[in-house]
Scaffold this motif. Structure first.
Motif, mmCIF file in Angstrom:
data_model
loop_
_atom_site.group_PDB
_atom_site.id
_atom_site.type_symbol
_atom_site.label_atom_id
_atom_site.label_comp_id
_atom_site.label_asym_id
_atom_site.label_seq_id
_atom_site.Cartn_x
_atom_site.Cartn_y
_atom_site.Cartn_z
ATOM 1 N N PRO A 133 0.830 -1.214 0.000
ATOM 2 C CA PRO A 133 0.000 0.000 0.000
ATOM 3 C C PRO A 133 0.854 1.249 0.000
ATOM 4 O O PRO A 133 1.933 1.272 0.599
ATOM 5 C CB PRO A 133 -0.798 -0.134 1.313
ATOM 6 C CG PRO A 133 -0.798 -1.593 1.621
ATOM 7 C CD PRO A 133 0.514 -2.111 1.109
ATOM 8 N N PRO A 134 0.435 2.326 -0.674
ATOM 9 C CA PRO A 134 1.243 3.537 -0.753
ATOM 10 C C PRO A 134 1.467 4.152 0.618
ATOM 11 O O PRO A 134 0.612 4.055 1.502
ATOM 12 C CB PRO A 134 0.389 4.461 -1.646
ATOM 13 C CG PRO A 134 -0.998 3.925 -1.542
ATOM 14 C CD PRO A 134 -0.851 2.450 -1.384
ATOM 15 N N ASP A 135 2.631 4.755 0.778
ATOM 16 C CA ASP A 135 2.995 5.384 2.043
ATOM 17 C C ASP A 135 2.273 6.715 2.167
ATOM 18 O O ASP A 135 2.564 7.658 1.440
ATOM 19 C CB ASP A 135 4.514 5.605 2.088
ATOM 20 C CG ASP A 135 4.950 6.229 3.399
ATOM 21 O OD1 ASP A 135 4.109 6.319 4.319
ATOM 22 O OD2 ASP A 135 6.114 6.628 3.501
ATOM 23 N N THR A 136 1.306 6.779 3.097
ATOM 24 C CA THR A 136 0.570 8.030 3.305
ATOM 25 C C THR A 136 0.982 8.692 4.610
ATOM 26 O O THR A 136 0.313 9.606 5.079
ATOM 27 C CB THR A 136 -0.941 7.777 3.307
ATOM 28 O OG1 THR A 136 -1.260 6.779 4.297
ATOM 29 C CG2 THR A 136 -1.409 7.283 1.949
ATOM 30 N N THR A 137 2.071 8.212 5.225
ATOM 31 C CA THR A 137 2.605 8.872 6.413
ATOM 32 C C THR A 137 3.057 10.287 6.040
ATOM 33 O O THR A 137 3.673 10.483 5.000
ATOM 34 C CB THR A 137 3.817 8.095 6.962
ATOM 35 O OG1 THR A 137 3.430 6.748 7.207
ATOM 36 C CG2 THR A 137 4.338 8.726 8.235
ATOM 37 N N PRO A 138 2.732 11.303 6.853
ATOM 38 C CA PRO A 138 3.139 12.668 6.510
ATOM 39 C C PRO A 138 4.646 12.778 6.281
ATOM 40 O O PRO A 138 5.440 12.120 6.945
ATOM 41 C CB PRO A 138 2.707 13.483 7.737
ATOM 42 C CG PRO A 138 1.575 12.703 8.325
ATOM 43 C CD PRO A 138 1.926 11.257 8.086
ATOM 44 N N LEU A 139 5.017 13.615 5.327
ATOM 45 C CA LEU A 139 6.422 13.865 5.006
ATOM 46 C C LEU A 139 6.806 15.218 5.586
ATOM 47 O O LEU A 139 6.184 16.242 5.271
ATOM 48 C CB LEU A 139 6.624 13.873 3.492
ATOM 49 C CG LEU A 139 8.027 14.209 2.981
ATOM 50 C CD1 LEU A 139 9.038 13.174 3.452
ATOM 51 C CD2 LEU A 139 8.036 14.316 1.461
ATOM 52 N N TYR A 140 7.813 15.235 6.463
ATOM 53 C CA TYR A 140 8.268 16.462 7.111
ATOM 54 C C TYR A 140 9.612 16.879 6.508
ATOM 55 O O TYR A 140 10.563 16.098 6.508
ATOM 56 C CB TYR A 140 8.404 16.265 8.619
ATOM 57 C CG TYR A 140 7.091 15.953 9.315
ATOM 58 C CD1 TYR A 140 6.290 16.966 9.815
ATOM 59 C CD2 TYR A 140 6.668 14.637 9.455
ATOM 60 C CE1 TYR A 140 5.087 16.680 10.446
ATOM 61 C CE2 TYR A 140 5.464 14.338 10.080
ATOM 62 C CZ TYR A 140 4.677 15.364 10.571
ATOM 63 O OH TYR A 140 3.484 15.066 11.188
ATOM 64 N N LEU A 141 9.684 18.103 6.027
ATOM 65 C CA LEU A 141 10.901 18.611 5.408
ATOM 66 C C LEU A 141 11.327 19.907 6.087
ATOM 67 O O LEU A 141 10.485 20.776 6.381
ATOM 68 C CB LEU A 141 10.669 18.889 3.912
ATOM 69 C CG LEU A 141 10.302 17.700 3.027
ATOM 70 C CD1 LEU A 141 9.982 18.190 1.625
ATOM 71 C CD2 LEU A 141 11.448 16.695 2.992
ATOM 72 N N ARG A 142 12.619 20.021 6.328
ATOM 73 C CA ARG A 142 13.182 21.276 6.844
ATOM 74 C C ARG A 142 14.180 21.754 5.807
ATOM 75 O O ARG A 142 15.348 21.378 5.823
ATOM 76 C CB ARG A 142 13.853 21.055 8.199
ATOM 77 C CG ARG A 142 14.352 22.340 8.839
ATOM 78 C CD ARG A 142 14.822 22.096 10.263
ATOM 79 N NE ARG A 142 15.224 23.328 10.910
ATOM 80 C CZ ARG A 142 15.582 23.429 12.182
ATOM 81 N NH1 ARG A 142 15.578 22.346 12.942
ATOM 82 N NH2 ARG A 142 15.938 24.593 12.699
ATOM 83 N N SER A 143 13.715 22.575 4.885
ATOM 84 C CA SER A 143 14.531 22.936 3.735
ATOM 85 C C SER A 143 13.859 24.083 2.989
ATOM 86 O O SER A 143 12.836 24.614 3.425
ATOM 87 C CB SER A 143 14.693 21.726 2.809
ATOM 88 O OG SER A 143 15.505 22.028 1.707
ATOM 89 N N THR A 144 14.446 24.454 1.857
ATOM 90 C CA THR A 144 13.835 25.389 0.920
ATOM 91 C C THR A 144 13.619 24.646 -0.383
ATOM 92 O O THR A 144 14.545 24.035 -0.907
ATOM 93 C CB THR A 144 14.737 26.617 0.680
ATOM 94 O OG1 THR A 144 14.888 27.345 1.914
ATOM 95 C CG2 THR A 144 14.122 27.537 -0.372
ATOM 96 N N VAL A 145 12.388 24.660 -0.880
ATOM 97 C CA VAL A 145 12.096 24.046 -2.169
ATOM 98 C C VAL A 145 12.349 25.119 -3.227
ATOM 99 O O VAL A 145 11.573 26.049 -3.388
ATOM 100 C CB VAL A 145 10.644 23.533 -2.237
ATOM 101 C CG1 VAL A 145 10.350 22.933 -3.611
ATOM 102 C CG2 VAL A 145 10.415 22.492 -1.147
ATOM 103 N N ARG A 146 13.461 24.975 -3.952
ATOM 104 C CA ARG A 146 13.899 26.003 -4.883
ATOM 105 C C ARG A 146 13.328 25.788 -6.276
ATOM 106 O O ARG A 146 12.687 24.777 -6.558
ATOM 107 C CB ARG A 146 15.429 26.032 -4.945
ATOM 108 C CG ARG A 146 16.081 26.337 -3.597
ATOM 109 C CD ARG A 146 17.598 26.349 -3.687
ATOM 110 N NE ARG A 146 18.214 26.753 -2.430
ATOM 111 C CZ ARG A 146 18.428 25.945 -1.401
ATOM 112 N NH1 ARG A 146 18.089 24.680 -1.490
ATOM 113 N NH2 ARG A 146 18.988 26.393 -0.287
ATOM 114 N N SER A 147 13.575 26.752 -7.141
ATOM 115 C CA SER A 147 13.106 26.666 -8.523
ATOM 116 C C SER A 147 13.643 25.403 -9.183
ATOM 117 O O SER A 147 14.822 25.087 -9.070
ATOM 118 C CB SER A 147 13.567 27.896 -9.307
ATOM 119 O OG SER A 147 13.165 27.812 -10.658
ATOM 120 N N GLY A 148 12.765 24.669 -9.858
ATOM 121 C CA GLY A 148 13.157 23.438 -10.510
ATOM 122 C C GLY A 148 12.977 22.199 -9.658
ATOM 123 O O GLY A 148 13.046 21.080 -10.167
#
Length: 255
Positions: A133-148
């Motif tokens: 089954p697909p992983d639906t656990t929340p994804l936590y990121l500490r970063s900047t999602v940059r262009s591209g």
């Protein structure tokens, strides 16, 4: 970005001594298509074996691309910590392969890839055999999602940082951006019309919830004023967090 030329010949097989004798064993392998080069890592081998085989293939192969070729890394469930992924990217760069996207089912690998600035797709991946089954656990990121950069996850995505113009987050659940949301955010991507988008500062290039799309607001949000994007009567609405919570509480009392 390099261009692929002609029909891509197969990468060399690892020497028999590294393959072993007896039952078939997973191995590192490359393939190519119009999007560039794809590197697939096995899940059953120890990392030391994977690294040794990868180094051997890279040193013994003949390049069939010109310039620097974009590479997508397919990790499946293998967990790659940030230093390991950094070392892998350096090794690939030495052979004119530029890592730009990571396909994974591991949250650890997804977080490391996003932190390093690579596009990330954390999904069930396309397989011939049935997948879990697909992983639906929340994804936590500490970063900047940059262009591209592109972050994709079947569950909710919580970003502590900014989503810059040209970057995108696509989530099956909610999207929370504790920073400035100035790129594309698509919540409820698999049809969840109850999904919401929350940001401390909302200046998007595009907002989507389920199958609905909204244009950017004409004026930016006041600084440090959290806002929520949600669906109501089939239309995308934007309200302050305080107003959104007040309306939701009133709706629950009225029902």
């Amino acid at each position: 970005m390099g261009s692929l030329v002609g029909n891509s010949p197969p990468f060399p097989k690892a020497p028999a001594s590294s393959i072993g004798v007896g039952a078939a064993k997973e191995s590192v392998y490359f393939r190519s298509d119009a999007q560039g080069i794809h590197l697939h890592l096995p899940t059953t081998l120890a990392w030391e074996e994977v690294w040794e085989e990868l180094v051997w293939q890279l040193r013994s192969r003949k390049s069939y691309w010109t310039g620097v070729a974009p590479l997508t890394l397919w990790c499946q469930e293998r967990e790659l910590e940030l230093p390991t992924l950094q070392a892998l990217a350096v090794l690939l760069a030495q052979h004119r392969l530029q890592l730009w996207r990571v396909q994974t089912r591991s949250r650890t690998t997804a977080i490391a890839a996003a932190t390093l600035g690579y596009s990330v797709e954390q999904s069930s991946l396309l397989e011939v055999v049935p997948s879990p089954p697909p992983d639906t656990t929340p994804l936590y990121l500490r970063s900047t999602v940059r262009s591209g950069m592109s972050v994709r996850h079947r569950g909710s995505v919580f970003l502590l940082g900014d989503l810059n113009p040209g970057g995108e987050i696509v989530a099956g659940g909610d999207i929370w951006v504790w920073g400035r949301l100035r790129g594309l955010a698509h919540a409820g991507a698999e049809g969840d019309r109850s999904a919401v988008i929350l940001a401390l500062q909302l200046e998007p290039t595009q907002l989507r919830i389920a199958d609905q799309v909204a244009r950017p607001p004409e004026s930016g949000s006041p600084c440090n004023t959290p806002e929520v994007v949600y669906l109501q009567d089939g239309a995308i609405c934007i309200a302050s967090l305080q107003e959104f919570l007040r309306r939701r509480a009133w709706a629950e009392l009225s029902s």
